[in-house]
Design an enzyme around this catalytic site. Structure first.
Site, PDB file in Angstrom:
ATOM      1  N   SER A 121      -7.250   7.087  24.434  1.00 17.13           N
ATOM      2  CA  SER A 121      -8.443   6.487  23.828  1.00 17.13           C
ATOM      3  C   SER A 121      -9.046   7.348  22.720  1.00 17.13           C
ATOM      4  O   SER A 121      -9.206   8.559  22.864  1.00 17.13           O
ATOM      5  CB  SER A 121      -9.505   6.241  24.902  1.00 17.13           C
ATOM      6  OG  SER A 121     -10.687   5.792  24.282  1.00 17.13           O
TER       7      SER A 121
ATOM      8  N   LYS B 257     -12.651  -4.408  32.551  1.00 18.41           N
ATOM      9  CA  LYS B 257     -13.799  -5.050  31.894  1.00 18.41           C
ATOM     10  C   LYS B 257     -14.458  -6.130  32.759  1.00 18.41           C
ATOM     11  O   LYS B 257     -15.665  -6.347  32.670  1.00 18.41           O
ATOM     12  CB  LYS B 257     -13.392  -5.619  30.531  1.00 18.41           C
ATOM     13  CG  LYS B 257     -13.080  -4.510  29.525  1.00 18.41           C
ATOM     14  CD  LYS B 257     -12.703  -5.037  28.156  1.00 18.41           C
ATOM     15  CE  LYS B 257     -12.157  -3.893  27.313  1.00 18.41           C
ATOM     16  NZ  LYS B 257     -11.728  -4.302  25.982  1.00 18.41           N
TER      17      LYS B 257
ATOM     18  N   SER C 187     -12.111   6.773  21.746  1.00 15.96           N
ATOM     19  CA  SER C 187     -13.568   6.686  21.894  1.00 15.96           C
ATOM     20  C   SER C 187     -14.263   8.044  22.031  1.00 15.96           C
ATOM     21  O   SER C 187     -15.305   8.252  21.405  1.00 15.96           O
ATOM     22  CB  SER C 187     -13.931   5.786  23.076  1.00 15.96           C
ATOM     23  OG  SER C 187     -13.551   4.470  22.791  1.00 15.96           O
TER      24      SER C 187
ATOM     25  N   GLY D  67      -5.240 -13.632  26.057  1.00 16.56           N
ATOM     26  CA  GLY D  67      -5.678 -12.674  27.068  1.00 16.56           C
ATOM     27  C   GLY D  67      -7.178 -12.388  26.992  1.00 16.56           C
ATOM     28  O   GLY D  67      -7.939 -13.150  26.410  1.00 16.56           O
TER      29      GLY D  67
ATOM     30  N   ASP E 212     -16.851  -5.639  21.923  1.00 12.94           N
ATOM     31  CA  ASP E 212     -15.527  -5.912  21.331  1.00 12.94           C
ATOM     32  C   ASP E 212     -15.591  -7.110  20.379  1.00 12.94           C
ATOM     33  O   ASP E 212     -15.087  -7.055  19.254  1.00 12.94           O
ATOM     34  CB  ASP E 212     -14.504  -6.273  22.429  1.00 12.94           C
ATOM     35  CG  ASP E 212     -14.060  -5.064  23.225  1.00 12.94           C
ATOM     36  OD1 ASP E 212     -13.971  -3.966  22.654  1.00 12.94           O
ATOM     37  OD2 ASP E 212     -13.792  -5.232  24.431  1.00 12.94           O
TER      38      ASP E 212
HETATM   39  P1  NDP Z   1      -4.080  -9.152  28.027  1.00 10.41           P
HETATM   40  O1  NDP Z   1      -3.120  -8.462  28.910  1.00 10.41           O
HETATM   41  O2  NDP Z   1      -5.348  -9.673  28.594  1.00 10.41           O
HETATM   42  O3  NDP Z   1      -3.317 -10.402  27.304  1.00 10.41           O
HETATM   43  C1  NDP Z   1      -2.097 -10.245  26.689  1.00 10.41           C
HETATM   44  C2  NDP Z   1      -1.759 -11.496  25.883  1.00 10.41           C
HETATM   45  O4  NDP Z   1      -0.613 -11.176  25.095  1.00 10.41           O
HETATM   46  C3  NDP Z   1      -1.376 -12.718  26.701  1.00 10.41           C
HETATM   47  O5  NDP Z   1      -1.798 -13.870  26.013  1.00 10.41           O
HETATM   48  C4  NDP Z   1       0.140 -12.621  26.776  1.00 10.41           C
HETATM   49  O6  NDP Z   1       0.780 -13.876  26.962  1.00 10.41           O
HETATM   50  C5  NDP Z   1       0.445 -12.111  25.384  1.00 10.41           C
HETATM   51  N1  NDP Z   1       1.685 -11.358  25.245  1.00 10.41           N
HETATM   52  C6  NDP Z   1       1.974 -10.132  25.728  1.00 10.41           C
HETATM   53  N2  NDP Z   1       3.192  -9.741  25.315  1.00 10.41           N
HETATM   54  C7  NDP Z   1       3.695 -10.742  24.553  1.00 10.41           C
HETATM   55  C8  NDP Z   1       4.914 -10.934  23.834  1.00 10.41           C
HETATM   56  N3  NDP Z   1       5.865  -9.994  23.826  1.00 10.41           N
HETATM   57  N4  NDP Z   1       5.082 -12.087  23.148  1.00 10.41           N
HETATM   58  C9  NDP Z   1       4.115 -13.024  23.150  1.00 10.41           C
HETATM   59  N5  NDP Z   1       2.937 -12.908  23.810  1.00 10.41           N
HETATM   60  C10 NDP Z   1       2.727 -11.781  24.502  1.00 10.41           C
HETATM   61  O7  NDP Z   1      -4.334  -8.159  26.817  1.00 10.41           O
HETATM   62  P2  NDP Z   1      -5.697  -7.861  26.037  1.00 10.41           P
HETATM   63  O8  NDP Z   1      -6.294  -9.119  25.565  1.00 10.41           O
HETATM   64  O9  NDP Z   1      -6.520  -6.930  26.855  1.00 10.41           O
HETATM   65  O10 NDP Z   1      -5.155  -7.004  24.798  1.00 10.41           O
HETATM   66  C11 NDP Z   1      -4.413  -7.612  23.769  1.00 10.41           C
HETATM   67  C12 NDP Z   1      -4.234  -6.634  22.625  1.00 10.41           C
HETATM   68  O11 NDP Z   1      -5.499  -6.322  22.061  1.00 10.41           O
HETATM   69  C13 NDP Z   1      -3.602  -5.290  23.042  1.00 10.41           C
HETATM   70  O12 NDP Z   1      -2.587  -4.996  22.121  1.00 10.41           O
HETATM   71  C14 NDP Z   1      -4.742  -4.302  22.895  1.00 10.41           C
HETATM   72  O13 NDP Z   1      -4.273  -3.026  22.512  1.00 10.41           O
HETATM   73  C15 NDP Z   1      -5.565  -4.932  21.775  1.00 10.41           C
HETATM   74  N6  NDP Z   1      -6.980  -4.551  21.766  1.00 10.41           N
HETATM   75  C16 NDP Z   1      -7.492  -4.010  20.622  1.00 10.41           C
HETATM   76  C17 NDP Z   1      -8.827  -3.660  20.553  1.00 10.41           C
HETATM   77  C18 NDP Z   1      -9.370  -3.054  19.312  1.00 10.41           C
HETATM   78  O14 NDP Z   1     -10.513  -2.575  19.322  1.00 10.41           O
HETATM   79  N7  NDP Z   1      -8.652  -3.056  18.225  1.00 10.41           N
HETATM   80  C19 NDP Z   1      -9.753  -3.866  21.687  1.00 10.41           C
HETATM   81  C20 NDP Z   1      -9.114  -4.460  22.851  1.00 10.41           C
HETATM   82  C21 NDP Z   1      -7.773  -4.786  22.864  1.00 10.41           C
HETATM   83  P3  NDP Z   1       1.051 -14.487  28.438  1.00 10.41           P
HETATM   84  O15 NDP Z   1      -0.229 -15.156  28.862  1.00 10.41           O
HETATM   85  O16 NDP Z   1       2.165 -15.444  28.224  1.00 10.41           O
HETATM   86  O17 NDP Z   1       1.422 -13.332  29.325  1.00 10.41           O
END
Ligand code: NDP
Length: 264
Positions: free
Chosen positions: A15, A64, A17, A123, A100
């Site tokens: 992180s 979260k 942060s 997600g 966020d």
């Molecule tokens: P979640 O685990 O809650 O959700 C993941 C999502 O990604 C799901 O919709 C999943 O689909 C999809 N997914 C994962 N792998 C693949 C793949 N190979 N191909 C297609 N779809 C895929 O994750 P979060 O929402 O917590 O995080 C998502 C991203 O956001 C992460 O990369 C994280 O690092 C980034 N992030 C960035 C922040 C920032 O400040 N810049 C803050 C918070 C997060 P399925 O439902 O089919 O499994």
């Protein structure tokens, strides 16, 4: 007395942060210190918060939703999205916020004339950001690999698709909200879908930060303006810092110091 802050998550070693907040504390002359805490069991978050005698915390994956449950009071937006990434102790109560989504909203402000937005992914991050964008007047479509997570969005009134039933349309902004490309070289959806949607897009954003993902690489081949998730991360941190320090500093004052975490 120095005020203490931390980030709870698992993993948490990567992180940014602590660096972001400590740079801002030092730069602004605020007596605060920010650490990191790997928390395995999210149900212990509230107990740990009080044991550590901290004033505030950020919460990252996967806690979260647990952080949402740990709070005594929630601001309206955190209440609406069911996820908290910032907690501040006031008296003996914990107040929860979600920074966020406002961070993401601010990060895309620079792209003009954006109305229709395609989210790749459904997600936790997509959940809060889709709601704030919808409230701000954007028209959001959600495309996800699998159907299970789409039920929530359907119930909230979003247009939702899986790769199999996706209807090609024109979108102004396309956002990778998945973790595809974070630790591998995959695209967030089949390339055929991107080849049909990128030519009419005005910009592309990835929430992954610190690297050029295959999604952003492809967007650049179409000469589209792009940005990664760094500004989202910076802005959610600035807004959290405003809560931590009871709005003693302006957004720009905090930004001046916190953004140094991205060039070190
Ligand atoms: P979640 O685990 O809650 O959700 C993941 C999502 O990604 C799901 O919709 C999943 O689909 C999809 N997914 C994962 N792998 C693949 C793949 N190979 N191909 C297609 N779809 C895929 O994750 P979060 O929402 O917590 O995080 C998502 C991203 O956001 C992460 O990369 C994280 O690092 C980034 N992030 C960035 C922040 C920032 O400040 N810049 C803050 C918070 C997060 P399925 O439902 O089919 O499994």
């Amino acid at each position: 007395m120095r005020e203490l802050f931390t980030i709870f998550g698992n993993p948490v070693s990567h992180s940014k942060s602590p660096l972001m907040h400590n740079l801002a504390f030092r730069g602004l002359g605020y007596s605060g210190c920010y650490s990191r805490y790997r928390l395995e069991d999210g149900s212990k978050l509230r107990d740990r918060f009080f044991e550590l005698n901290i004033k505030g915390a950020n919460i990252t994956v996967p806690h979260k939703e647990e952080a949402f449950r740990a709070c005594d009071e929630l601001d309206n937006f955190a209440q609406k999205v069911g996820a908290v990434n910032t907690i501040v102790k006031k008296g003996d109560k914990l107040y929860g916020y979600n920074t966020d989504a406002p961070g993401f909203l601010k990060a895309i402000e620079e792209f003009k004339n954006i109305k229709k937005v395609l989210f790749l992914g459904a997600g936790g991050t997509a959940q809060s950001t889709s709601i704030i964008l919808k409230d701000a007047g954007y028209d959001i479509t959600i495309l996800n690999r699998s159907a299970k997570r789409l039920t929530y969005y359907k119930d909230m009134g979003f247009k939702t698709y899986t790769f199999e039933d996706f209807q090609i349309d024109k979108f102004d902004l396309i956002v990778n909200m998945t973790s595809a490309g974070l630790e591998d070289d995959s695209l967030p959806c089949p390339i055929e879908i991107l080849k049909q949607t990128l030519p009419t897009a005005k910009a592309c954003v990835d929430v992954i930060y610190g690297k050029e993902t295959p999604f952003l690489k492809l967007a650049k081949e179409y000469n589209l303006p792009t940005k990664d998730g760094s500004d989202m991360l910076l802005y959610q941190g600035i807004i959290a810092f405003e809560y931590f320090t009871d709005n003693k500093f302006t957004f720009e004052e905090i930004k001046e110091f916190m953004q140094k975490a991205f060039v070190l």
